[in-house]
Design a protein around this motif. Sequence first.
Motif, PDB file in Angstrom:
ATOM      1  N   GLU A  84      13.715  17.565  -0.489  1.00  0.00           N
ATOM      2  CA  GLU A  84      12.504  18.041  -1.159  1.00  0.00           C
ATOM      3  C   GLU A  84      11.396  17.061  -0.863  1.00  0.00           C
ATOM      4  OE1 GLU A  84      12.213  20.444  -3.791  1.00  0.00           O
ATOM      5  OE2 GLU A  84      14.291  21.124  -3.767  1.00  0.00           O
ATOM      6  N   ALA A  85      10.430  17.471  -0.069  1.00  0.00           N
ATOM      7  CA  ALA A  85       9.307  16.587   0.276  1.00  0.00           C
ATOM      8  C   ALA A  85       9.814  15.214   0.717  1.00  0.00           C
ATOM      9  CB  ALA A  85       8.359  16.453  -0.918  1.00  0.00           C
ATOM     10  N   GLY A  86      10.864  15.232   1.541  1.00  0.00           N
ATOM     11  CA  GLY A  86      11.388  13.980   2.079  1.00  0.00           C
ATOM     12  C   GLY A  86      12.324  13.239   1.137  1.00  0.00           C
ATOM     13  N   ARG A  87      12.500  13.748  -0.066  1.00  0.00           N
ATOM     14  CA  ARG A  87      13.395  13.073  -1.034  1.00  0.00           C
ATOM     15  C   ARG A  87      14.767  13.722  -0.999  1.00  0.00           C
ATOM     16  NH1 ARG A  87      11.128  13.438  -6.798  1.00  0.00           N
ATOM     17  NH2 ARG A  87      11.732  15.460  -6.103  1.00  0.00           N
ATOM     18  N   LEU A  88      15.797  12.880  -1.113  1.00  0.00           N
ATOM     19  CA  LEU A  88      17.158  13.411  -1.122  1.00  0.00           C
ATOM     20  C   LEU A  88      17.413  14.221  -2.385  1.00  0.00           C
ATOM     21  CD1 LEU A  88      19.248  10.332   0.122  1.00  0.00           C
ATOM     22  CD2 LEU A  88      18.522  12.330   1.448  1.00  0.00           C
ATOM     23  N   HIS A  89      18.111  15.324  -2.233  1.00  0.00           N
ATOM     24  CA  HIS A  89      18.619  16.080  -3.377  1.00  0.00           C
ATOM     25  C   HIS A  89      19.646  15.194  -4.088  1.00  0.00           C
ATOM     26  CE1 HIS A  89      21.116  19.087  -5.428  1.00  0.00           C
ATOM     27  NE2 HIS A  89      20.045  19.855  -5.407  1.00  0.00           N
ATOM     28  N   PRO A  90      19.847  15.357  -5.399  1.00  0.00           N
ATOM     29  CA  PRO A  90      20.827  14.520  -6.099  1.00  0.00           C
ATOM     30  C   PRO A  90      22.218  14.532  -5.460  1.00  0.00           C
ATOM     31  CG  PRO A  90      19.507  15.723  -7.690  1.00  0.00           C
ATOM     32  CD  PRO A  90      19.093  16.215  -6.328  1.00  0.00           C
ATOM     33  N   VAL A  91      22.625  15.639  -4.875  1.00  0.00           N
ATOM     34  CA  VAL A  91      23.942  15.663  -4.216  1.00  0.00           C
ATOM     35  C   VAL A  91      23.917  14.744  -2.993  1.00  0.00           C
ATOM     36  CG1 VAL A  91      25.640  17.071  -3.000  1.00  0.00           C
ATOM     37  CG2 VAL A  91      24.512  17.982  -5.049  1.00  0.00           C
ATOM     38  N   GLN A  92      22.865  14.830  -2.217  1.00  0.00           N
ATOM     39  CA  GLN A  92      22.752  13.963  -1.033  1.00  0.00           C
ATOM     40  C   GLN A  92      22.669  12.500  -1.439  1.00  0.00           C
ATOM     41  OE1 GLN A  92      19.188  16.044   0.237  1.00  0.00           O
ATOM     42  NE2 GLN A  92      20.224  16.760   2.087  1.00  0.00           N
ATOM     43  N   ALA A  93      21.880  12.222  -2.481  1.00  0.00           N
ATOM     44  CA  ALA A  93      21.711  10.832  -2.926  1.00  0.00           C
ATOM     45  C   ALA A  93      23.047  10.277  -3.412  1.00  0.00           C
ATOM     46  CB  ALA A  93      20.656  10.768  -4.027  1.00  0.00           C
ATOM     47  N   ALA A  94      23.782  11.085  -4.157  1.00  0.00           N
ATOM     48  CA  ALA A  94      25.060  10.596  -4.681  1.00  0.00           C
ATOM     49  C   ALA A  94      26.045  10.328  -3.539  1.00  0.00           C
ATOM     50  CB  ALA A  94      25.632  11.610  -5.669  1.00  0.00           C
ATOM     51  N   TYR A 143      38.849  11.203   0.422  1.00  0.00           N
ATOM     52  CA  TYR A 143      38.379  12.197  -0.558  1.00  0.00           C
ATOM     53  C   TYR A 143      38.008  11.611  -1.916  1.00  0.00           C
ATOM     54  CZ  TYR A 143      40.194  15.212   3.032  1.00  0.00           C
ATOM     55  OH  TYR A 143      40.435  15.795   4.249  1.00  0.00           O
ATOM     56  N   VAL A 144      38.393  10.377  -2.207  1.00  0.00           N
ATOM     57  CA  VAL A 144      38.086   9.823  -3.534  1.00  0.00           C
ATOM     58  C   VAL A 144      36.572   9.717  -3.720  1.00  0.00           C
ATOM     59  CG1 VAL A 144      38.283   7.771  -4.989  1.00  0.00           C
ATOM     60  CG2 VAL A 144      40.283   8.625  -3.741  1.00  0.00           C
ATOM     61  N   LYS A 145      35.903   9.160  -2.734  1.00  0.00           N
ATOM     62  CA  LYS A 145      34.455   8.951  -2.862  1.00  0.00           C
ATOM     63  C   LYS A 145      33.673  10.269  -2.893  1.00  0.00           C
ATOM     64  CE  LYS A 145      34.406   4.514  -3.215  1.00  0.00           C
ATOM     65  NZ  LYS A 145      33.994   3.901  -4.495  1.00  0.00           N
ATOM     66  N   PRO A 146      34.008  11.245  -2.055  1.00  0.00           N
ATOM     67  CA  PRO A 146      33.291  12.516  -2.174  1.00  0.00           C
ATOM     68  C   PRO A 146      33.442  13.154  -3.557  1.00  0.00           C
ATOM     69  CG  PRO A 146      34.355  12.400  -0.039  1.00  0.00           C
ATOM     70  CD  PRO A 146      34.830  11.206  -0.817  1.00  0.00           C
ATOM     71  N   VAL A 147      34.624  13.075  -4.144  1.00  0.00           N
ATOM     72  CA  VAL A 147      34.814  13.645  -5.482  1.00  0.00           C
ATOM     73  C   VAL A 147      33.951  12.882  -6.486  1.00  0.00           C
ATOM     74  CG1 VAL A 147      36.487  14.009  -7.349  1.00  0.00           C
ATOM     75  CG2 VAL A 147      37.106  14.554  -4.977  1.00  0.00           C
ATOM     76  N   GLU A 148      33.958  11.547  -6.390  1.00  0.00           N
ATOM     77  CA  GLU A 148      33.101  10.740  -7.273  1.00  0.00           C
ATOM     78  C   GLU A 148      31.630  11.123  -7.088  1.00  0.00           C
ATOM     79  OE1 GLU A 148      35.673   6.609  -7.124  1.00  0.00           O
ATOM     80  OE2 GLU A 148      33.533   6.503  -6.697  1.00  0.00           O
ATOM     81  N   ALA A 149      31.249  11.349  -5.852  1.00  0.00           N
ATOM     82  CA  ALA A 149      29.844  11.679  -5.576  1.00  0.00           C
ATOM     83  C   ALA A 149      29.450  12.991  -6.235  1.00  0.00           C
ATOM     84  CB  ALA A 149      29.614  11.756  -4.066  1.00  0.00           C
ATOM     85  N   VAL A 150      30.327  13.970  -6.180  1.00  0.00           N
ATOM     86  CA  VAL A 150      29.981  15.268  -6.775  1.00  0.00           C
ATOM     87  C   VAL A 150      29.899  15.144  -8.296  1.00  0.00           C
ATOM     88  CG1 VAL A 150      30.639  17.694  -7.011  1.00  0.00           C
ATOM     89  CG2 VAL A 150      31.034  16.499  -4.844  1.00  0.00           C
ATOM     90  N   LEU A 151      30.819  14.402  -8.893  1.00  0.00           N
ATOM     91  CA  LEU A 151      30.763  14.224 -10.352  1.00  0.00           C
ATOM     92  C   LEU A 151      29.496  13.469 -10.749  1.00  0.00           C
ATOM     93  CD1 LEU A 151      34.545  13.403 -10.962  1.00  0.00           C
ATOM     94  CD2 LEU A 151      33.334  15.510 -11.634  1.00  0.00           C
ATOM     95  N   GLU A 152      29.112  12.475  -9.941  1.00  0.00           N
ATOM     96  CA  GLU A 152      27.888  11.723 -10.211  1.00  0.00           C
ATOM     97  C   GLU A 152      26.651  12.616 -10.044  1.00  0.00           C
ATOM     98  OE1 GLU A 152      27.202   8.998 -11.544  1.00  0.00           O
ATOM     99  OE2 GLU A 152      25.063   8.898 -11.057  1.00  0.00           O
ATOM    100  N   ALA A 153      26.647  13.433  -8.993  1.00  0.00           N
ATOM    101  CA  ALA A 153      25.519  14.355  -8.778  1.00  0.00           C
ATOM    102  C   ALA A 153      25.413  15.324  -9.944  1.00  0.00           C
ATOM    103  CB  ALA A 153      25.703  15.112  -7.470  1.00  0.00           C
ATOM    104  N   ALA A 154      26.545  15.804 -10.437  1.00  0.00           N
ATOM    105  CA  ALA A 154      26.530  16.740 -11.569  1.00  0.00           C
ATOM    106  C   ALA A 154      25.900  16.069 -12.789  1.00  0.00           C
ATOM    107  CB  ALA A 154      27.953  17.204 -11.877  1.00  0.00           C
TER     108      ALA A 154
END
Length: 168
Positions: A84-94, A143-154
């Motif tokens: 969004e206007a060069g800013r990462l979406h929360p999922v991408q940021a996480a 897979y541990v980190k991707p799962v953590e990332a999704v929970l953090e993004a949520a």
Amino acid sequence: MPDGSTLPVRCTVNGREYHWRLAPGTTLLEALRAAQVRGPKLVCGTGDCCACGVILDGRSVNACCTLAGKADGATVLTAEGLLEAGRLHPVQAAFAETGAAQCGFCTPGFVIRAYALLQEDPDPDEAAVRAALGGNICRCTGYVKPVEAVLEAARRMRSAPAPGPGAP
Ligand code: FES
Ligand code: FES
């Protein structure tokens, strides 16, 4: 190839309109990458890894197994379209901040699946995240980190809901 043997496809990808003429049998992944939309990756080409994941009219699909003709008149969202206007979406940021993106080759597919999950279920538990990502293959993270990332993004999206792609 003469025009009569190509297929016209008009679609919107990440908010931008495209008008393609494609050979019959062209996959959505081939059309996107030829149009320089390089987020979705070709890995297996058989629907088994989700590296080519995109959202087609609101549904998460594997672009390597989707004919480009299915996108005619449709809207396609890829991982880079979440910016969004060069800013990462929360999922991408996480994903970036938790170490869920290592070599990064699988990451756009994970991000798209995670985004689709969080549209349907803003507060998934770990089991729901693991189920949603069950088709996404990663050779680096375990897979541990991707799962953590999704929970953090949520968590982040619940506390500050992100506007949808293309929102003003
Ligand atoms: Fe499409 Fe693997 S490249 S599912
Ligand atoms: Fe390398 Fe997933 S981060 S394959």
